[in-house]
Design an enzyme around this catalytic site. Sequence first.
Site, mmCIF file in Angstrom:
data_model
loop_
_atom_site.group_PDB
_atom_site.id
_atom_site.type_symbol
_atom_site.label_atom_id
_atom_site.label_comp_id
_atom_site.label_asym_id
_atom_site.label_seq_id
_atom_site.Cartn_x
_atom_site.Cartn_y
_atom_site.Cartn_z
ATOM 1 C CE1 TYR A 29 -3.003 13.622 17.660
ATOM 2 C CE2 TYR A 29 -4.511 13.474 19.518
ATOM 3 C CZ TYR A 29 -4.271 13.721 18.174
ATOM 4 O OH TYR A 29 -5.305 14.065 17.348
ATOM 5 C CD GLU A 58 0.628 16.251 18.029
ATOM 6 O OE1 GLU A 58 0.904 15.518 18.986
ATOM 7 O OE2 GLU A 58 -0.505 16.741 17.825
ATOM 8 C CG ASP A 107 5.193 8.228 -6.266
ATOM 9 O OD1 ASP A 107 5.209 7.145 -5.657
ATOM 10 O OD2 ASP A 107 4.171 8.938 -6.355
ATOM 11 C CB THR A 119 1.818 4.053 -0.898
ATOM 12 O OG1 THR A 119 2.001 3.356 -2.127
ATOM 13 C CG2 THR A 119 1.178 5.389 -1.156
ATOM 14 C CE LYS A 154 -0.813 2.652 -4.685
ATOM 15 N NZ LYS A 154 -0.287 3.851 -3.995
ATOM 16 N NE ARG A 176 -5.287 3.245 1.618
ATOM 17 C CZ ARG A 176 -5.957 2.719 0.624
ATOM 18 N NH1 ARG A 176 -6.335 1.483 0.670
ATOM 19 N NH2 ARG A 176 -6.254 3.441 -0.433
HETATM 20 N N1 DSN Z 1 -5.100 5.143 -6.189
HETATM 21 C C1 DSN Z 1 -3.770 4.672 -6.525
HETATM 22 C C2 DSN Z 1 -3.825 3.678 -7.628
HETATM 23 O O1 DSN Z 1 -4.816 2.969 -7.726
HETATM 24 O O2 DSN Z 1 -2.892 3.566 -8.396
HETATM 25 C C3 DSN Z 1 -2.839 5.765 -6.821
HETATM 26 O O3 DSN Z 1 -2.784 6.658 -5.763
#
Ligand code: DSN
Length: 387
Positions: free
Chosen positions: A44, A46, A190, A216, A219, A225
Site C-alpha cells: 500500500y 497512498e 485523451d 490509458t 492499448k 492496464r
Molecule cells: N473500451 C475501450 C475501447 O474499446 O475503445 C474504450 O474505453
Amino acid sequence: MDKVFELISKEKERQEKQINLIPSENIAFEGVYEAVGSCLANKYAEGYPGRRYYQGNGLVDEIEILAQERGKKLFGVEHLNVQPYSGSPANSAVQMALLEAGDKICGLKLSAGGHLTHGHPKITFSGKYFESVQYDVEEDGRIDYDKLAQLVEQSRPKMIMAGTTAYPFILDWEKFGKMADLVGAWLVADISHIAGLVVGGVHPSPSPFVDVITSTTHKSLRGPRGAVIGVTKKGLNKDIDLAKKIDRAVFPGLQGGPHMNTIAGMAVAFEEAGKPEFGQYAKQVVANAKALETSLRSEGLKVYGTENHLMVVEVGFEKGKEAAVALEEAGIVCNANTIPHDKAGPFEPSGIRLGSPMETSKGLKEKDFEKIGKKIGEVIKKLGEGD
Ligand code: DSN
C-alpha cells in the site's frame, strides 16, 4: 491445476490462435507481465513519492519516480500522474480537478467515436454532473472543425475533451487548441487509443496545443492496464497549480492506494516504447490498417477510411452484432460498432470496428492483413443468407 489457471491458459491460447482485431487490445511487452505479477501488488502506498501515509515505501517511491520521469519524456509533458487505475478514472480526475458541478463540458458523441467519459449525457459521471455539449462527425465520418469551432464559440464550454475510441483520422490538435483558447476552455487530449502512434512518432503529439493529456497505457502503447494524466507546458502556464490540482483529484479525491505493480509495469513499457524499434512497430500498425482497409474495399465493403490503427466498416442496417458473432465463429475477433449517423441502436449497430495493434504485435504484415480482409469480406457477404 486450479481451475483459474486452466482458464488463463486457455485464454492465452485463444489470444494466440484467433485473429484479434479489437483496436483497443494488444499484447503487453514481456517485462510488463513480470512487473504486474510481482510482489509490488502487496504494497500500500497512498500518497506520492516522499509523502506516503504508510512506511516501507522507499523502493516503491523509486519505482514511481522512474515511471514519472520516463513517461514525461515519452509524452512530452512537464508533470505526469501515473496512479489512475484506468482511462475513465483518469478523465474523471481531470474533470473533478478543473470543473465545478454544472459547468459545461464539450466532447465527441459516443456514437460518433467518442467516449463515455467525454460528457455522454445522463448516465455517466461526466454527463450527469456537468452540462454536456456533444459534437458529431459528418457523413464521411470526419469532424468538421469549422462547425465545431462555431459550436464551441456559441456554447462556451469550460472544458473540451479531444479524443476518440472509434475515429480513424488524425486529429488536428492545433485547431482544437485555437478554439479552446478563443473561449478560455481547458483542452484535454485523451490519446488512449493512439498513444502508441504518438510516442512512436507516426502521429502528431497534442502536447504543444493542449493543457492536459490523458491516456490509458494498455492499448497501442503495449503497457499494463492503467492510465496517466500529463500536464503540458501550456497547461502550467495557465495555472501553476494545475499539477497539484490534478494530483489531489486522483488521490485523495477519487482513488485510494495506487497499484504499484501496475506503475512498475508502466515504467517498463515507457522504456520499451522509447526505443527506435517501437517506432517501427507503430509504423507497421498504420501500414497494416491501411492494407486491411484496401482489402476490405476490394471486397466491396464501405470503410470510413483509416489514417491510424483502426477503421469502422458498414455491414448492413442493425447487422453489426451478427457480423461480429459470425466473424468470431470464423476465428476473427472484433466488436460491433455504430457507423456515422447510425439509425440503429448501440446494441445492434450497423457496423464493426477493426484494428491492427494486436496482430501487428504478433508480427503480422501487410500481406497477412490483405488475407484477413478477404476472409472478412467472405463472412460479411454470407450474412443474412437463409434469413
Ligand atoms: N473500451 C475501450 C475501447 O474499446 O475503445 C474504450 O474505453
